[in-house]
Design an enzyme around this catalytic site. Structure first.
Site, PDB file in Angstrom:
ATOM      1  N   ASP A 124       0.842  -1.201   0.000  1.00  0.00           N
ATOM      2  CA  ASP A 124       0.000   0.000   0.000  1.00  0.00           C
ATOM      3  C   ASP A 124       0.880   1.255   0.000  1.00  0.00           C
ATOM      4  O   ASP A 124       0.769   2.116  -0.857  1.00  0.00           O
ATOM      5  CB  ASP A 124      -0.909   0.031   1.239  1.00  0.00           C
ATOM      6  N   GLU A 132       2.224  -6.518  -5.299  1.00  0.00           N
ATOM      7  CA  GLU A 132       1.844  -5.696  -6.443  1.00  0.00           C
ATOM      8  C   GLU A 132       3.008  -4.878  -6.994  1.00  0.00           C
ATOM      9  O   GLU A 132       3.344  -4.949  -8.168  1.00  0.00           O
ATOM     10  CB  GLU A 132       0.723  -4.750  -6.000  1.00  0.00           C
TER      11      GLU A 132
HETATM   12  C1  LIG Z   1      12.057  -6.036   0.417  1.00  0.00           C
HETATM   13  C2  LIG Z   1      11.922  -4.569   0.085  1.00  0.00           C
HETATM   14  C3  LIG Z   1      10.742  -4.066  -0.434  1.00  0.00           C
HETATM   15  N1  LIG Z   1      10.653  -2.748  -0.746  1.00  0.00           N
HETATM   16  C4  LIG Z   1       9.402  -2.200  -1.273  1.00  0.00           C
HETATM   17  C5  LIG Z   1       9.127  -2.505  -2.709  1.00  0.00           C
HETATM   18  C6  LIG Z   1       7.617  -2.340  -2.749  1.00  0.00           C
HETATM   19  O1  LIG Z   1       7.299  -0.977  -2.944  1.00  0.00           O
HETATM   20  C7  LIG Z   1       7.173  -2.772  -1.365  1.00  0.00           C
HETATM   21  C8  LIG Z   1       6.579  -4.157  -1.356  1.00  0.00           C
HETATM   22  O2  LIG Z   1       5.307  -4.116  -1.887  1.00  0.00           O
HETATM   23  P1  LIG Z   1       4.708  -5.271  -2.810  1.00  0.00           P
HETATM   24  O3  LIG Z   1       5.726  -5.680  -3.773  1.00  0.00           O
HETATM   25  O4  LIG Z   1       3.430  -4.782  -3.342  1.00  0.00           O
HETATM   26  O5  LIG Z   1       4.488  -6.504  -1.825  1.00  0.00           O
HETATM   27  P2  LIG Z   1       3.782  -6.611  -0.374  1.00  0.00           P
HETATM   28  O6  LIG Z   1       3.537  -8.021  -0.132  1.00  0.00           O
HETATM   29  O7  LIG Z   1       4.617  -5.944   0.636  1.00  0.00           O
HETATM   30  O8  LIG Z   1       2.409  -5.841  -0.520  1.00  0.00           O
HETATM   31  C9  LIG Z   1       1.206  -6.546  -0.816  1.00  0.00           C
HETATM   32  O9  LIG Z   1       0.371  -6.406   0.295  1.00  0.00           O
HETATM   33  C10 LIG Z   1      -0.908  -6.972   0.142  1.00  0.00           C
HETATM   34  C11 LIG Z   1      -1.702  -6.723   1.402  1.00  0.00           C
HETATM   35  C12 LIG Z   1      -1.593  -6.348  -1.054  1.00  0.00           C
HETATM   36  O10 LIG Z   1      -2.846  -6.905  -1.208  1.00  0.00           O
HETATM   37  C13 LIG Z   1      -0.781  -6.605  -2.301  1.00  0.00           C
HETATM   38  O11 LIG Z   1      -1.400  -5.976  -3.402  1.00  0.00           O
HETATM   39  C14 LIG Z   1       0.624  -6.054  -2.116  1.00  0.00           C
HETATM   40  O12 LIG Z   1       0.571  -4.679  -2.251  1.00  0.00           O
HETATM   41  O13 LIG Z   1       8.324  -2.744  -0.535  1.00  0.00           O
HETATM   42  C15 LIG Z   1      11.710  -1.887  -0.560  1.00  0.00           C
HETATM   43  O14 LIG Z   1      11.611  -0.687  -0.859  1.00  0.00           O
HETATM   44  N2  LIG Z   1      12.867  -2.387  -0.021  1.00  0.00           N
HETATM   45  C16 LIG Z   1      13.015  -3.694   0.311  1.00  0.00           C
HETATM   46  O15 LIG Z   1      14.091  -4.087   0.795  1.00  0.00           O
END
Ligand SMILES: Cc1cn([C@H]2C[C@H](O)[C@@H](COP(=O)(O)OP(=O)(O)O[C@H]3O[C@@H](C)[C@H](O)[C@@H](O)[C@H]3O)O2)c(=O)[nH]c1=O
Length: 358
Positions: free
Chosen positions: A15, A258
């Site tokens: 999010d 996402e």
């Molecule tokens: C591991 C890591 C991630 N990130 C960031 C990248 C992404 O913007 C974010 C991770 O988000 P996502 O890839 O979307 O995975 P997520 O599993 O964290 O988020 C999910 O949560 C669920 C509840 C929702 O329904 C999904 O749609 C999805 O948004 O974290 C970093 O900036 N640094 C890091 O070291």
């Protein structure tokens, strides 16, 4: 334009991750953005330097709401505070009210993209909330892709970056990144990687715990250990631009949710996507819809192998093989990324959408 983006952190980092990227992209194009968050904790590591043009504000319920901007984004149906909606209705020219939805490849996205939300058509107040759906086809709102991304990716020096990260890359090592939820296929992945030179880069949280459970040793941030012919390196939580570089540096990306899915697409390397698991297996339909687009190739054998890998990585089949996936990737996904690149990015479409309907 002036934008207010509202985001409630439900779970994980998607999010806030998506909203932060959107806010930065808008600010990079000269817009002024206020990002209202009920929980900004993740920004401490995701965006330690902040971004010029983006103001992060607390969404604490009791706020004395300021005059709303020209566009108000309600991210993922988070329900705007009533006090803010009242302020929106007071504006002589009502702001554009957009419900930015979750990303999906399912067909309903094309049907619903751009529609007004019936509950919120309030002619008296002049406020109309409209759905904006990200997606993979021209009839949707597209995917976030900020200007300059592909140029930065093309100029990326992976060996230097991996040196700076810590483990470097040894000759012949193939690099794999791991960002996942609890996942039954992690032991199979680890067994396969240990058979030839690999560098496995493990993100903190679920991925590190899953590797720890399988190997009896949790990869700690900054530590590297060997398993067969593979090296396992624990990572700290990286700022978002560094997370992108992690995906650029890897020969295979195991991503989830996402935002990291979209970033894996633009990284241009083979990837496997784990969907956020839902109790009624709704994520299976979402996965099938995505595979229908990703592997819409005439090479049926390659498409089958790709599909098998995605199903197994999501616990819907057994026999996960990273090598098989990498082998068929170019054939199974031929032309797909180029097709996405030919479409306008989400922010371009969003700005056009609010300008047209405004
Ligand atoms: C591991 C890591 C991630 N990130 C960031 C990248 C992404 O913007 C974010 C991770 O988000 P996502 O890839 O979307 O995975 P997520 O599993 O964290 O988020 C999910 O949560 C669920 C509840 C929702 O329904 C999904 O749609 C999805 O948004 O974290 C970093 O900036 N640094 C890091 O070291």
């Amino acid at each position: 334009m002036r934008w207010d983006v509202f985001c409630r952190v439900i779970d994980n980092y998607g999010d806030v991750g998506v909203c932060w990227r959107l806010a930065c992209d808008l600010a990079g194009r000269g817009h002024a953005v206020r990002l209202w968050l009920d929980d900004a904790a993740a920004l401490a590591w995701m965006a330690p330097a902040g971004a010029s043009g983006v103001e992060v504000l607390p969404w604490d319920g009791a706020a004395d709401w300021p005059q709303p901007g020209d566009v108000v984004i309600e991210a993922f149906g988070c329900e705007l505070p009533q006090g803010f909606v009242a302020r929106m209705a007071e504006r002589p020219a009502p702001p554009q009210w957009i419900n930015l939805e979750y990303l999906s490849a399912e067909d309903y996205v094309e049907r619903c993209h751009g529609l007004p939300s019936p509950r919120y058509v309030e002619p008296g107040a002049g406020l109309i909330k409209r759905f904006f759906y990200p997606g993979f086809t021209p009839a949707t709102g597209g995917l976030l892709r900020e200007p300059g991304l592909l140029e930065a990716r093309a100029a990326f020096d992976r060996e230097a970056w991996l040196q700076r990260l810590g483990p470097g890359r040894r000759p012949r090592e193939r690099v794999v990144s791991l960002f996942c939820y609890p996942n039954p296929a992690v032991p199979a992945l680890l067994g396969e990687l240990a058979e030839s030179p690999h560098l496995l880069l493990v993100t903190p949280g679920h991925a590190a715990r899953a590797v720890g459970e399988a190997l009896g040793r949790v990869p700690q941030p900054g530590a590297v250990f060997e398993v067969g012919l593979a090296r396992v390196a624990g990572l700290p939580a990286l700022p978002q631009p560094e997370f992108d570089r992690l995906l650029w540096a890897s020969d295979l990306n195991l991503v989830r949710g996402e935002d990291s899915l979209v970033r894996a697409v633009w990284a241009g390397q083979p990837f496997v996507w784990q969907l956020y698991p839902q109790s009624d297996d709704a994520h299976r339909l979402k996965l099938e819809a995505f595979l229908g687009r990703l592997a819409g190739t005439s090479d049926h054998e390659a498409a089958r192998t790709l599909r098998q890998a995605f199903l197994a990585w999501n616990g819907f089949a057994t026999g996960f093989s990273a090598a098989a996936l990498q082998e068929v990737w170019p054939r199974a996904t031929a032309g797909w990324r180029d097709g996405l690149l030919a479409q306008d990015d989400l922010t371009t479409q969003l700005v056009r959408f609010v300008s047209r309907t405004g």
